[in-house]
Motif scaffolding. Structure first.
Motif, PDB file in Angstrom:
ATOM      1  N   ALA A 188       3.175 -13.122  13.397  1.00 32.37           N
ATOM      2  CA  ALA A 188       4.572 -13.501  13.190  1.00 32.37           C
ATOM      3  C   ALA A 188       4.802 -13.896  11.737  1.00 32.37           C
ATOM      4  O   ALA A 188       5.822 -13.534  11.130  1.00 32.37           O
ATOM      5  CB  ALA A 188       4.945 -14.648  14.123  1.00 32.37           C
ATOM      6  N   ALA A 189       3.853 -14.613  11.164  1.00 35.65           N
ATOM      7  CA  ALA A 189       3.968 -15.005   9.748  1.00 35.65           C
ATOM      8  C   ALA A 189       3.875 -13.789   8.839  1.00 35.65           C
ATOM      9  O   ALA A 189       4.630 -13.673   7.854  1.00 35.65           O
ATOM     10  CB  ALA A 189       2.881 -16.021   9.398  1.00 35.65           C
ATOM     11  N   LEU A 190       2.973 -12.854   9.142  1.00 33.59           N
ATOM     12  CA  LEU A 190       2.863 -11.634   8.351  1.00 33.59           C
ATOM     13  C   LEU A 190       4.148 -10.807   8.436  1.00 33.59           C
ATOM     14  O   LEU A 190       4.631 -10.270   7.436  1.00 33.59           O
ATOM     15  CB  LEU A 190       1.666 -10.811   8.828  1.00 33.59           C
ATOM     16  CG  LEU A 190       0.283 -11.440   8.634  1.00 33.59           C
ATOM     17  CD1 LEU A 190      -0.788 -10.595   9.324  1.00 33.59           C
ATOM     18  CD2 LEU A 190      -0.049 -11.602   7.153  1.00 33.59           C
ATOM     19  N   ARG A 191       4.702 -10.734   9.636  1.00 31.81           N
ATOM     20  CA  ARG A 191       5.967  -9.999   9.825  1.00 31.81           C
ATOM     21  C   ARG A 191       7.093 -10.651   9.033  1.00 31.81           C
ATOM     22  O   ARG A 191       7.896  -9.963   8.379  1.00 31.81           O
ATOM     23  CB  ARG A 191       6.318  -9.958  11.319  1.00 31.81           C
ATOM     24  CG  ARG A 191       7.753  -9.578  11.661  1.00 31.81           C
ATOM     25  CD  ARG A 191       8.063  -8.139  11.301  1.00 31.81           C
ATOM     26  NE  ARG A 191       9.449  -7.814  11.597  1.00 31.81           N
ATOM     27  CZ  ARG A 191      10.466  -7.946  10.743  1.00 31.81           C
ATOM     28  NH1 ARG A 191      10.250  -8.403   9.520  1.00 31.81           N
ATOM     29  NH2 ARG A 191      11.687  -7.612  11.092  1.00 31.81           N
ATOM     30  N   VAL A 209       0.881  -1.171   0.000  1.00 35.26           N
ATOM     31  CA  VAL A 209       0.000   0.000   0.000  1.00 35.26           C
ATOM     32  C   VAL A 209       0.916   1.218   0.000  1.00 35.26           C
ATOM     33  O   VAL A 209       1.415   1.626   1.054  1.00 35.26           O
ATOM     34  CB  VAL A 209      -0.948   0.010   1.221  1.00 35.26           C
ATOM     35  CG1 VAL A 209      -1.709   1.329   1.302  1.00 35.26           C
ATOM     36  CG2 VAL A 209      -1.918  -1.158   1.163  1.00 35.26           C
ATOM     37  N   GLY A 210       1.184   1.747  -1.182  1.00 31.80           N
ATOM     38  CA  GLY A 210       2.174   2.816  -1.271  1.00 31.80           C
ATOM     39  C   GLY A 210       3.532   2.289  -0.831  1.00 31.80           C
ATOM     40  O   GLY A 210       4.002   1.256  -1.318  1.00 31.80           O
ATOM     41  N   ASP A 211       4.144   2.966   0.137  1.00 32.63           N
ATOM     42  CA  ASP A 211       5.445   2.553   0.658  1.00 32.63           C
ATOM     43  C   ASP A 211       5.320   1.538   1.795  1.00 32.63           C
ATOM     44  O   ASP A 211       6.338   1.126   2.356  1.00 32.63           O
ATOM     45  CB  ASP A 211       6.220   3.772   1.174  1.00 32.63           C
ATOM     46  CG  ASP A 211       6.593   4.725   0.051  1.00 32.63           C
ATOM     47  OD1 ASP A 211       6.781   4.247  -1.094  1.00 32.63           O
ATOM     48  OD2 ASP A 211       6.693   5.940   0.316  1.00 32.63           O
ATOM     49  N   LEU A 212       4.105   1.151   2.133  1.00 30.16           N
ATOM     50  CA  LEU A 212       3.859   0.235   3.248  1.00 30.16           C
ATOM     51  C   LEU A 212       3.600  -1.173   2.738  1.00 30.16           C
ATOM     52  O   LEU A 212       3.203  -1.374   1.587  1.00 30.16           O
ATOM     53  CB  LEU A 212       2.652   0.707   4.062  1.00 30.16           C
ATOM     54  CG  LEU A 212       2.638   2.162   4.514  1.00 30.16           C
ATOM     55  CD1 LEU A 212       1.311   2.496   5.171  1.00 30.16           C
ATOM     56  CD2 LEU A 212       3.799   2.437   5.466  1.00 30.16           C
ATOM     57  N   ASN A 213       3.803  -2.156   3.601  1.00 32.88           N
ATOM     58  CA  ASN A 213       3.378  -3.529   3.349  1.00 32.88           C
ATOM     59  C   ASN A 213       2.323  -3.883   4.394  1.00 32.88           C
ATOM     60  O   ASN A 213       2.628  -3.982   5.585  1.00 32.88           O
ATOM     61  CB  ASN A 213       4.558  -4.501   3.441  1.00 32.88           C
ATOM     62  CG  ASN A 213       5.461  -4.425   2.236  1.00 32.88           C
ATOM     63  OD1 ASN A 213       5.015  -4.127   1.133  1.00 32.88           O
ATOM     64  ND2 ASN A 213       6.743  -4.681   2.438  1.00 32.88           N
ATOM     65  N   GLU A 253       7.320  -9.679   5.593  1.00 33.46           N
ATOM     66  CA  GLU A 253       7.709  -8.273   5.428  1.00 33.46           C
ATOM     67  C   GLU A 253       6.562  -7.289   5.584  1.00 33.46           C
ATOM     68  O   GLU A 253       6.654  -6.148   5.133  1.00 33.46           O
ATOM     69  CB  GLU A 253       8.453  -8.052   4.107  1.00 33.46           C
ATOM     70  CG  GLU A 253       9.730  -8.882   3.996  1.00 33.46           C
ATOM     71  CD  GLU A 253      10.566  -8.526   2.785  1.00 33.46           C
ATOM     72  OE1 GLU A 253      10.121  -7.706   1.964  1.00 33.46           O
ATOM     73  OE2 GLU A 253      11.668  -9.077   2.674  1.00 33.46           O
ATOM     74  N   ALA A 254       5.489  -7.683   6.238  1.00 28.15           N
ATOM     75  CA  ALA A 254       4.460  -6.705   6.607  1.00 28.15           C
ATOM     76  C   ALA A 254       5.038  -5.744   7.642  1.00 28.15           C
ATOM     77  O   ALA A 254       5.794  -6.150   8.530  1.00 28.15           O
ATOM     78  CB  ALA A 254       3.234  -7.404   7.185  1.00 28.15           C
ATOM     79  N   ASN A 255       4.681  -4.468   7.523  1.00 24.81           N
ATOM     80  CA  ASN A 255       5.107  -3.496   8.536  1.00 24.81           C
ATOM     81  C   ASN A 255       3.947  -2.655   9.074  1.00 24.81           C
ATOM     82  O   ASN A 255       4.139  -1.801   9.934  1.00 24.81           O
ATOM     83  CB  ASN A 255       6.233  -2.596   8.021  1.00 24.81           C
ATOM     84  CG  ASN A 255       5.912  -1.935   6.693  1.00 24.81           C
ATOM     85  OD1 ASN A 255       4.750  -1.750   6.334  1.00 24.81           O
ATOM     86  ND2 ASN A 255       6.953  -1.580   5.947  1.00 24.81           N
ATOM     87  N   VAL A 256       2.747  -2.907   8.557  1.00 22.98           N
ATOM     88  CA  VAL A 256       1.515  -2.344   9.121  1.00 22.98           C
ATOM     89  C   VAL A 256       0.516  -3.487   9.232  1.00 22.98           C
ATOM     90  O   VAL A 256       0.239  -4.168   8.245  1.00 22.98           O
ATOM     91  CB  VAL A 256       0.927  -1.225   8.247  1.00 22.98           C
ATOM     92  CG1 VAL A 256      -0.375  -0.700   8.849  1.00 22.98           C
ATOM     93  CG2 VAL A 256       1.917  -0.079   8.087  1.00 22.98           C
ATOM     94  N   MET A 257      -0.006  -3.712  10.431  1.00 23.45           N
ATOM     95  CA  MET A 257      -0.979  -4.770  10.657  1.00 23.45           C
ATOM     96  C   MET A 257      -2.377  -4.151  10.732  1.00 23.45           C
ATOM     97  O   MET A 257      -2.638  -3.255  11.538  1.00 23.45           O
ATOM     98  CB  MET A 257      -0.677  -5.520  11.963  1.00 23.45           C
ATOM     99  CG  MET A 257       0.730  -6.083  12.044  1.00 23.45           C
ATOM    100  SD  MET A 257       1.068  -7.300  10.740  1.00 23.45           S
ATOM    101  CE  MET A 257       2.803  -7.663  11.049  1.00 23.45           C
TER     102      MET A 257
END
Length: 277
Positions: A163-166, A143-147, A169-173
């Motif tokens: 933990a799996a999302l992180r 999402v733009g510069d976010l994951n 490389e997710a950085n916004v939950m």
């Protein structure tokens, strides 16, 4: 990047709820917001199977998704519909999130994995699995510069999902929700702050709040939390409205450098009732 969460007390009137989302999107866009999240079941807050089946027709869903795509495009923002009910193909429904791009394209969907089957003291029993089929796939999307890591409500109690999302490389939950009042009072803030801290990520949680037509009571208190667990914005109480916060991506790097939990993680074995001779 400015993001926003919309707190709602959604009714069973789809047009009314879509109009509320449209007004919020316009207000958010006027303040420079580029991502807007709505709560779980924001399009129609129904519970009885007859009401869900009457709603979840191909015609209704197609019409509603077009209206939501128009809202995203007209306001040039990412519109994340926390969830709505759609047929699963086996006689039940999916509790499905939809993410639209600023040009109105549907980017991705997410089906709620963990279903809320619980007996909550002070409230009627919940049996989400009676009506819904669980999803089977975790989702991370740019999402733009976010994951953005997608989840819905009860998912927040299952740390292994985040933990799996992180790790992906997710950085916004994203945690759109419709928490009950008793569980919200007990656990809402601490669960969301924990998910932020343990993953070094922002958390955005748009919530349902208030008394709904079907008699359910939801907790509200929509939150935006930074990667160190600090609350950046909160819609105190259960009244509808927007919360907005800027996301500083440097805070993600800072939190993950100070507490590199992903790098420090170790595999381990487990022994139960092991006796040393």
């Amino acid at each position: 990047m400015k993001i926003a969460a919309l707190q709602m007390c959604s009714s069973m009137q789809v047009n009314e709820n879509v109009d509320a989302i449209a007004m919020a999107a316009q207000a958010a866009a006027s303040q420079g917001v580029s991502y807007l999240q709505t709560p779980e079941m924001s399009v129609m807050f129904a519970e009885k199977r007859t009401q869900l089946d009457e709603w979840a027709t191909d015609e209704n869903i197609e019409h509603t998704l077009k209206a939501l795509a128009d809202i995203a495009r007209n306001n040039a923002l990412y519109l994340h519909i926390g969830s709505m009910a759609v047929p699963s193909g086996d006689g039940r429904l999916y509790n499905r999130a939809f993410l639209f791009s600023p040009n109105g394209e549907l980017i991705t969907t997410y089906d709620k994995i963990h279903l809320f089957d619980a007996d909550v003291e002070g409230d009627a029993p919940y049996r989400e699995s009676d009506n819904y089929r669980p999803g089977e796939e975790a989702i991370v999307t740019p999402v733009g510069d976010l994951n953005l890591g997608l989840s819905i409500c009860y998912d927040v109690r299952f740390a292994h999902l985040y933990a799996a999302l992180r790790e992906a490389e997710a950085n916004v939950m994203a945690v759109p929700a419709a928490f009950t009042v008793p569980t919200g009072e007990a656990h809402w803030h601490c669960l969301l702050r924990a998910r932020a801290i343990e993953t070094g990520s922002f958390v955005v949680a748009a919530a349902q709040g208030g008394t709904h037509e079907n008699g359910r009571h939801t907790y509200g208190h929509s939150l935006i939390i930074d990667p160190w667990g600090r609350i950046l914005a909160e819609k105190a109480g259960n009244e509808p409205g927007l919360i907005i916060a800027p996301l500083d991506l440097d805070l993600i790097k800072e939190a993950r450098m100070r507490l590199p939990t992903l790098a420090n993680r170790r595999e381990f074995s487990l022994s139960v009732n092991r006796h040393m001779s």
